[in-house]
Design an enzyme around this catalytic site. Sequence first.
Site, mmCIF file in Angstrom:
data_model
loop_
_atom_site.group_PDB
_atom_site.id
_atom_site.type_symbol
_atom_site.label_atom_id
_atom_site.label_comp_id
_atom_site.label_asym_id
_atom_site.label_seq_id
_atom_site.Cartn_x
_atom_site.Cartn_y
_atom_site.Cartn_z
ATOM 1 N N LYS A 1 43.811 31.610 35.998
ATOM 2 C CA LYS A 1 44.781 30.524 35.855
ATOM 3 C C LYS A 1 44.714 29.709 37.153
ATOM 4 O O LYS A 1 45.349 30.064 38.143
ATOM 5 C CB LYS A 1 46.192 31.103 35.658
ATOM 6 C CG LYS A 1 47.182 30.232 34.898
ATOM 7 C CD LYS A 1 47.630 29.008 35.615
ATOM 8 C CE LYS A 1 48.275 29.222 36.961
ATOM 9 N NZ LYS A 1 48.392 27.887 37.665
ATOM 10 N N GLU B 1 47.274 37.539 48.207
ATOM 11 C CA GLU B 1 46.822 36.777 49.373
ATOM 12 C C GLU B 1 47.834 35.660 49.546
ATOM 13 O O GLU B 1 47.841 34.695 48.793
ATOM 14 C CB GLU B 1 45.420 36.225 49.133
ATOM 15 C CG GLU B 1 44.345 37.276 49.094
ATOM 16 C CD GLU B 1 44.032 37.841 50.471
ATOM 17 O OE1 GLU B 1 43.212 38.767 50.562
ATOM 18 O OE2 GLU B 1 44.586 37.338 51.460
ATOM 19 N N CYS C 1 45.676 28.743 54.546
ATOM 20 C CA CYS C 1 46.590 29.850 54.840
ATOM 21 C C CYS C 1 46.365 30.405 56.237
ATOM 22 O O CYS C 1 47.239 31.062 56.791
ATOM 23 C CB CYS C 1 46.372 30.963 53.834
ATOM 24 S SG CYS C 1 44.679 31.532 53.815
ATOM 25 N N GLU D 1 55.804 27.944 57.388
ATOM 26 C CA GLU D 1 54.412 27.490 57.294
ATOM 27 C C GLU D 1 54.426 25.997 56.990
ATOM 28 O O GLU D 1 54.896 25.565 55.942
ATOM 29 C CB GLU D 1 53.732 28.266 56.172
ATOM 30 C CG GLU D 1 52.286 27.970 55.949
ATOM 31 C CD GLU D 1 51.745 28.773 54.781
ATOM 32 O OE1 GLU D 1 52.403 28.832 53.736
ATOM 33 O OE2 GLU D 1 50.664 29.359 54.935
#
Length: 479
Positions: free
Chosen positions: A175, A251, A285, A382
């Site tokens: 997906k 992750e 990331c 973040e």
Amino acid sequence: MSSDLLMSNAYINGQWREAPTRFAVTNPATGDTIADVADLDGDAARDAVAAADAAWPAWRKRSAKERSALLRRWFDAVIAHQEPLARLMTQEQGKPLKESMGEVIYGANFIEYYAEEAKRMAGETLPSHSDDKRLMVMRESIGVVAAITPWNFPLAMITRKVAPALAAGCTVVIKPAEATPLTALALAKLAEDVGLPAGVLNVVTASKPAEIGEVLTTDPRVRKVSFTGSTPVGKKLLEQCAGTVKKASMELGGNAPFIVFDDADLDAAVEGAIASKFRNSGQTCVCTNRLLVQDGVYDAFLNKLAARVSELRIGNGLEGDVDQGPLINAAAMEKVQSHVRDALEHGGRLICGGEPHSLGGTFYQPTVIADVTPEMRVAREETFGPLAPVFRFTDDAEAIAMANATEFGLAAYFYARDYARIWHVMEALEYGMVGINEGILSTELAPFGGIKESGLGREGSRHGLDDYTELKYVCIGGL
Ligand SMILES: NC(=O)c1ccc[n+]([C@@H]2O[C@H](COP(=O)([O-])OP(=O)(O)OC[C@H]3O[C@@H](n4cnc5c(N)ncnc54)[C@H](O)[C@@H]3O)[C@@H](O)[C@H]2O)c1
Ligand SMILES: O=C[C@H](O)CS(=O)(=O)O
């Protein structure tokens, strides 16, 4: 762009699947619609799971060499189509073409690596506890895998999951992110072209991820969920997997510190900071999220960093030699702007940037802010954009404490030359990955992943295969 790679239907059981409705995929640099893609629902997702489940017995029975050979052919096809894949990726994600070209190679390297690892998925025999018994351990395919992937690396985040899964004998339902499904569909087209059997690889495109995710995390035929994305979504998916006790790899988000000690090579540190902070416009990331610079070199490093940031070329990733493209969407712009505003309102000192770029849309000026403090949002959240907040520290203990003061633990970086300091700092940092005098650490050869709320499991290296296998202990008695 090679039109034969521009696919707009989903891919289920070896068929290109229409849907009653479609959703637009747009170019973040121009706002233009690239394609209208089939918008699948939960029933279609269940069809994909059924296809993967039906294909699994034959695929797992294939010899390791056969699976390896097919993966190798897929790798060769991806490499042969590097340019059209990269141009498609830049159009739907926005990163500069040179970064997309690099991502195609990086992503293909996972296919090559696990084509080789497929032949090394060995079990073991064990010394027995009784002379009439023999003990052995089989390593087996875990089964149907659901892979849910982010928009920021539309190719590599897929192959980093699918390659080990196929190598281990698993079948997969992907997906992809609704912002970047075209690269995923192009990968499926190449897999089909090289003869991957129907049902082994399936791609479910959808504008409403929650409905698809609900199916993939609760259907008992799915044995493993491998997710790459934000920590909040990862937590939600983990909760949904609990009902059927699915194995899960996560992750997730990061908050990478980049520490510059007073014995660092400052020029090397600046280059490392530019690479680590501004790659993909800061949308990775493992991007540096906080720069921590020791008092004695603070001004010198800041001046060098600002000079290099001012050289970055901003523009449409398809045009010329651009260093930074647009952000993925308006929400990403707002996140960056909110972090800039918050830092400046709380005493931060603007060194450069700090505003949307004159190109308009979702282009944002690469930004450096000095005198940043732990009370500011950039210390805790973040940013996922081209903002370099520069904190200062006095001694090693303070730097380590600041670096570890986060619920995240994905990547950390530091520049120093004293070897005792390097060992002590490396061992004290609470992160899954540490770059020392290096701002880019990702490779298919090493285990990529985080600790704390940055994730579970590893991708890449021989460790990456483990997440797609189960151990079966066999005890043979009566001998
Ligand atoms: N650790 C890593 O390797 C890694 C790599 C890339 C991105 N990320 C992280 O991902 C985030 C940015 O990516 P993003 O914005 O695509 O993340 P996201 O979590 O919003 O989306 C990731 C994927 O999850 C899907 N999704 C969203 N909500 C869902 C739900 N309720 N159920 C099922 N699927 C759902 C999305 O459609 C997409 O395919 C950042 O936090 C970044 O750090 C981590
Ligand atoms: O954003 C997440 C990716 O994993 C970054 S990398 O390309 O693997 O470094």
